[in-house]
Enzyme design. Structure first.
Site, PDB file in Angstrom:
ATOM      1  CB  SER A  91      -7.834   3.091   3.016  1.00 48.41           C
ATOM      2  OG  SER A  91      -7.086   2.317   4.043  1.00 48.41           O
ATOM      3  CB  SER A 101      -8.089  -0.138   5.552  1.00 45.26           C
ATOM      4  OG  SER A 101      -8.909   1.410   5.679  1.00 45.26           O
ATOM      5  CE  LYS A 149      -3.917   1.645   2.748  1.00 42.07           C
ATOM      6  NZ  LYS A 149      -4.485   1.444   4.073  1.00 42.07           N
TER       7      LYS A 149
END
Lengths: 557, 557
Positions: free
Chosen positions: B211, B235, B136
């Site tokens: 996310s 997330s 990420k």
């Protein structure tokens, strides 16, 4: 009309006295009002312990007693009675107990003896089978008060056991008494308005330490060989130092802390209290940790941190950082001598590599530590009942005291903790952010030096005169960082430990002031000298292993 | 004059395009502007992957690829190039990447190949030898931006690796790209003003989730077989649900999280983010956890919680709690069907005992969860620059956006998180105290029912239309309590999943509103249906073991 603290204290003391069988009472001439400053010998000379009881309580540590119990050499009842009796004597000499439940303990002991015989000779016995364990008063034991020495909590017996009390019982331990602590549980002198002050059995003019001072005195007199305290700034280690016993502050959460009464506002965060043992041998710290970590602590306490016992192999070589001081307070002459003596022995050993280290920024971190301890503030002069700050303080200190009109004890006044401003949420975040940086700095210290542990003083002094223990920089640093730390007794104050010139105190006026407290060996007669061994966070098992090696070298065990 | 976000975005997108070798570029007619709502097949049909590359990236999970690498069947370079190429294609189809460093990865792969040959055939290779791992964007990788999709952070390459990036490299992994996320990292839609929106490869009209949405899309297209995200409310799990991959949120601290950029004010406490994997198989979640827990995580991250890997034996029988809903939102028809289908398969298995459970007080706890997420407050209407609340908000959201004049993305506006009042220190303590009670309640649920895990939906719905993912009660509960949880894909929306009457939504108007989002199978075509398996805090290894058993039964692996 609610009872005053004086009435409550009188009732409580009378109850305590009733719980001590007549046959276990000392003749009045050697009771607590005795003249001797050191009462260590009275246990031997008072004649209340028979030969077996004297041997059980004098000559074995918890590990050895467990061995005897599991081998069927002694009955649980026999061991329990011996420690109850010795604790009763210790109480009469030092005022170290709060709740006394010898009857319950002996009844449980008899049941365990039956179980032992039913199990046909020791198979599948729980790890702490029949072992007497004493607890600091702040642990709840069903049916008994958790007054923590406050009038307002007297007469409210606990409805259930603290997580650790429940776990210890499930592990086979026999609980038989709880021990004294200071009003507020936040000072180095175990003194309160209900039970009074616990005396140091080695020198009654010196403090027994706090906040787990009752355990300290009880262990020193071997009225217990395994006691459990709590430590948020040094409350296990300070009494270990004052009374010359082993004291271990584990990382937070490894030993269940649920259901322990402290006077922090509920939900307080930042620096957390941790439960840990005081003992008469290093291997008993190991025994305690191992027994707990091998159990399903999570079932007892929703705040447990589940770091299991790994049965690590001992490391053949150890790298030991040595910090001579914390850069804030200069150790007094006996503390310096004791550390040097210990480090010299370690240096002479081929398996130990000594690495001199400096502890960075302790003064700064200690300021933040104190801020963490007073997040909600305590400045009630002038009181403003409409402010959130006041509400907390009022509720959690003065208001509790006010309920029974009890005065603030001298050592609590002296800490200054009752007149500090609180902080805001942003202030709390700022503290956290700075601590995160501190944690990186100390990780680097451990990692880059490849340290197995740090050896340092546990305090800049030994036990000090009553109500003068004023600082905990040496211990509080490790609470701030949440590193495990063990106190090991290495010597006593000796005649050679002369007071020296104040110019040796090189860290400023506060250091000089504290340094001047040491006036020479006479006033400090009998005061133990200890070292502190510190490990990395959550590496508690590795720390007890390393400490065992150091202890065996230093104390030639 | 500082650059506007539009300029920064244009520059960044041009850089990204430059990083994709010409030979790896899709013909314009099947680029990101393609018409198909589902792009899953394009990878197979586009012709850019040769047969071996297609096989390496299609037919193996991380565990199997590692086996091939360690056996010398494939070179690291070969595997790295295959995944770089496939990631490049995934990027062109779904806009899932942020930073692209294929060149570095291939260079490192070559070095690892040399090491492999030097080690004469695979001995003493690190646990993740040669395995491509995607991260990420919020993880720092030295030399590359950690912009987290914010204009203000573009052009500030990281000076050092995040703790986990450093650890993964030391474990032998090959890092080759970072992946997209939402502005603020706090919404269910991975959309921002610099990189734009990541599309769901199974249905571009549905969200890719957030996310960690970039990872979700990349994993679904197998441009990565092991990606790492972070999860503070769902997330990792939300994109796992949206893209139909496995997603594992470990307990806080077990996987190093140091050096991850999030937009919380420094020192924020309460509910903490945790790092964890997205993968194409359950055993790869195990592989990830095991590799990390067997490493010395403490050396990388001072915030690590050192719970080691124990090589637990699989339990022969499992007791599985099943929660049909969270008492706040009613699962949509496909989610209900998927859960029932899974539980029916489990119930038919002799080694599984199903225990129906209700999740207590989720609505109440979720309110507190949201308060934890907005401790510093975000109510800037009207703004009061003199207040501490504003200072924080300003600094940490609006002020960051304002630096490059970038607008708030629609899904962030929709969360309402930007217009909530903050709290005080006392309010924070109150939250902690209530959470401590919640932790006791859920401990009781697990302990008294002797549960190995709870199976439940990961959300009340599947992937939903863009910018409509509005609640995370199903996932956030476990962040609030810090329990580990794994998402397992079990099916897809099917023709039989008709929308049904709103009267099925029995928890009030908010529930009805959310329930009405599901309009039937047509709009939700291709949307994966998943379950969530939840374990007890710090018992992450036991959870992955239990989840593996459940996965093997449900997905007949």
């Amino acid at each position: 009309m609610p009872k005053t603290y004086q009435t409550l204290a009188a009732e409580k003391k009378a109850q305590q006295w009733d719980k001590i069988p007549k046959a276990w009472r000392l003749p009045t001439e050697i009771s607590i009002s005795h003249d001797a400053s050191n009462v260590m010998d009275i246990l031997r000379t008072c004649g209340l312990l028979n030969e077996t009881e004297a041997s059980i309580t004098s000559d074995y540590d918890a590990t050895a007693i467990l061995g005897q119990l599991k081998a069927g050499e002694w009955s649980v009842e026999q061991v329990t009675v011996a420690f109850c009796k010795r604790a009763a004597i210790a109480q009469q000499l030092t005022n170290c107990l709060t709740e006394i439940f010898f009857d319950d303990a002996i009844e449980r002991a008899k049941k365990l003896d039956l179980e032992y015989h039913a199990s046909s000779g020791g198979k599948a016995l729980p790890p702490l089978f029949g072992l007497p364990v004493s607890l600091k008063d702040s642990f709840q034991v069903r049916g008994y008060d958790t007054s923590t020495g406050l009038g307002c909590f007297v007469g409210e017996p606990a409805g259930e056991n603290s997580a650790l009390a429940a776990l210890l019982i499930d592990l086979g331990a026999v609980l038989y008494c709880k021990t004294n602590l200071p009003q507020s549980i936040m000072t180095g002198d175990s003194d309160n308005n209900i039970f009074g002050r616990t005396l140091n059995p080695r020198n009654k003019f010196l403090t027994a330490g706090g906040s787990t001072g009752g355990e300290g005195a009880l262990l020193a007199l071997r009225g217990s060989i395994l006691g459990v305290g709590t430590d948020i700034g040094g409350s296990i280690r300070v009494p270990a130092v004052c009374n010359g016993v082993y004291g271990f502050r584990p990382s937070v959460g490894l030993v269940p802390h649920g259901g322990v009464r402290d006077l922090n506002p509920p939900g307080t965060d930042g620096v957390l209290s941790t439960a840990g043992p005081l003992s008469t041998s290093l291997r008993d710290c190991s025994l305690f940790l191992k027994s707990i970590l091998q159990a399903d602590t999570w079932k007892y306490d929703s705040t447990s941190v589940s770091v299991p016992w790994l049965d690590l192999k001992p490391k053949p070589k150890l790298r030991i950082g040595v910090a001579l001081n914390d850069g804030v307070y200069t150790p007094s002459p006996p503390v310096r001598r004791g550390l040097k003596q210990a480090v010299d022995l370690l240096r002479d050993n081929n398996d130990i590599q000594i690495v001199p280290v400096n502890l960075p920024d302790v003064k700064l971190y200690y300021q933040d530590y104190v801020r963490y301890m007073t997040l909600s503030g305590s400045d009630v002069s002038p009181p403003d009942p409409s402010s959130a700050t006041f509400r907390l303080t009022e509720k959690h200190y003065y208001e509790l005291f006010a309920r029974t009109s009890e005065p603030v004890i001298p050592s609590l006044k002296a800490t200054g903790l009752l007149s500090l401003p609180g902080t805001t949420l942003q202030g709390f975040f700022d503290l956290n952010a700075r601590r995160a940086e501190a944690a990186k700095t100390y990780l680097k210290l451990f990692r880059d030096n490849d340290l197995d542990a740090i050896v340092m003083p546990p305090a800049p002094h030994t036990a000090v005169p009553l109500d003068t223990w004023s600082t905990i920089t040496y211990t509080g640093l490790w609470n701030y960082l949440d590193y495990p730390a063990i106190v090991i007794p290495v010597d006593r104050v000796r005649d050679i430990d002369s007071a020296d010139d104040l110019s040796n105190a090189k860290f400023g006026p506060d250091d000089e002031k504290l340094y001047s407290l040491y006036t020479g060996p006479e006033q400090y007669k009998g005061a133990p000298v200890c070292i502190q061994v510190v490990g990395y966070r959550h590496k508690d098992e590795a720390l007890v292993n390393a400490a065992a090696v150091l202890d065996s070298i230093i104390n030639k065990i």
